[in-house]
Design a protein around this motif. Sequence first.
Motif, PDB file in Angstrom:
ATOM      1  N   PHE A 149       0.844  -1.199   0.000  1.00  0.00           N
ATOM      2  CA  PHE A 149       0.000   0.000   0.000  1.00  0.00           C
ATOM      3  C   PHE A 149       0.881   1.251   0.000  1.00  0.00           C
ATOM      4  O   PHE A 149       0.669   2.183  -0.788  1.00  0.00           O
ATOM      5  N   CYS A 150       1.865   1.269   0.878  1.00  0.00           N
ATOM      6  CA  CYS A 150       2.773   2.418   0.949  1.00  0.00           C
ATOM      7  C   CYS A 150       3.623   2.537  -0.314  1.00  0.00           C
ATOM      8  O   CYS A 150       3.866   3.654  -0.804  1.00  0.00           O
ATOM      9  N   ILE A 151       4.088   1.406  -0.842  1.00  0.00           N
ATOM     10  CA  ILE A 151       4.911   1.423  -2.051  1.00  0.00           C
ATOM     11  C   ILE A 151       4.173   2.075  -3.204  1.00  0.00           C
ATOM     12  O   ILE A 151       4.742   2.870  -3.962  1.00  0.00           O
ATOM     13  N   TYR A 152       2.877   1.735  -3.346  1.00  0.00           N
ATOM     14  CA  TYR A 152       2.102   2.316  -4.444  1.00  0.00           C
ATOM     15  C   TYR A 152       2.111   3.844  -4.372  1.00  0.00           C
ATOM     16  O   TYR A 152       2.336   4.530  -5.380  1.00  0.00           O
ATOM     17  N   PHE A 153       1.887   4.396  -3.190  1.00  0.00           N
ATOM     18  CA  PHE A 153       1.794   5.850  -3.063  1.00  0.00           C
ATOM     19  C   PHE A 153       3.158   6.524  -3.047  1.00  0.00           C
ATOM     20  O   PHE A 153       3.278   7.688  -3.426  1.00  0.00           O
ATOM     21  N   VAL A 154       4.187   5.810  -2.614  1.00  0.00           N
ATOM     22  CA  VAL A 154       5.537   6.379  -2.651  1.00  0.00           C
ATOM     23  C   VAL A 154       6.038   6.464  -4.093  1.00  0.00           C
ATOM     24  O   VAL A 154       6.565   7.501  -4.530  1.00  0.00           O
ATOM     25  N   LEU A 155       5.862   5.394  -4.853  1.00  0.00           N
ATOM     26  CA  LEU A 155       6.310   5.393  -6.248  1.00  0.00           C
ATOM     27  C   LEU A 155       5.440   6.304  -7.113  1.00  0.00           C
ATOM     28  O   LEU A 155       5.939   7.029  -7.971  1.00  0.00           O
ATOM     29  N   TRP A 156       4.119   6.209  -6.905  1.00  0.00           N
ATOM     30  CA  TRP A 156       3.155   7.071  -7.615  1.00  0.00           C
ATOM     31  C   TRP A 156       3.473   7.142  -9.111  1.00  0.00           C
ATOM     32  O   TRP A 156       3.676   8.199  -9.701  1.00  0.00           O
ATOM     33  N   LEU A 157       3.561   5.960  -9.730  1.00  0.00           N
ATOM     34  CA  LEU A 157       3.912   5.872 -11.143  1.00  0.00           C
ATOM     35  C   LEU A 157       2.865   6.570 -12.001  1.00  0.00           C
ATOM     36  O   LEU A 157       1.662   6.447 -11.750  1.00  0.00           O
TER      37      LEU A 157
END
Length: 247
Positions: free
Chosen positions: A32-40
């Motif tokens: 969940f955090c990875i998705y928002f950190v990367l924000w591709l």
Amino acid sequence: MDIMGHDDRRWKKVFATVKSIGPKLIPFLKTFCIYFVLWLPTSNPSWISALVKCLPVLSLAFFVLAHGFSLGTFPPYSRKILSGLLFSALGDVFLTWGDQGFFIHGMLMFGISHILYSWAFGFRPLRLGLALSILVLGAVYYVAVYSYLQGPMVYALVGYVLVLGAMSWRAIARAGVSRYNQSWSHGCTVAGAVIFVASDLILSIDRFCFALPYARAIVMSSYYIAQMLITLSIVEHSDQDSLWKRN
């Protein structure tokens, strides 16, 4: 004193449940955090961006499997929720390329997911009054966005609104079963369904009607939270409480 003892036992059960499920939720929280950190960016979709988008839901599928293995049982309710999560992940893949003509394919996958969730939630008690209320709200929403729709989306959205409404109907209808009123898993299904509806409502307005500020962040965060809540409903569910078996 009996009431105090009952409350103590209830809180101990809650803490024990949190302690049990907490480690199994770590992969979901991390992805969940990875998705928002990367924000591709969505303007240049790729299999990497599709994978990053799917990972939180796939982590919830892992949670269902891990929970079943830890108990040594995998009841029908859990299997249906697991299947719904996997179809949701497929929907995320298609929606990654939604602007390239795969948006309806994504809607179809999520439609199947909602049908599976509805099947898991059961069909008793019916609470037809609730169903009618949700149907009216769905019709009002469709009429409001109808003028913005074109081509196959005119018909596709009708089907999606129906299955999404059915899922929320069955989730909320569980409140009519007294034994579920004693379980926080009921609250998880209701909250998950309502948040899912809100997430899709924001998504559709942003896509079909007019741009909303921070729409993607709101849609994706609420979507992941909704899926997590629905998944958590498996924790206190048992075959004896399967609603479709009730009269």
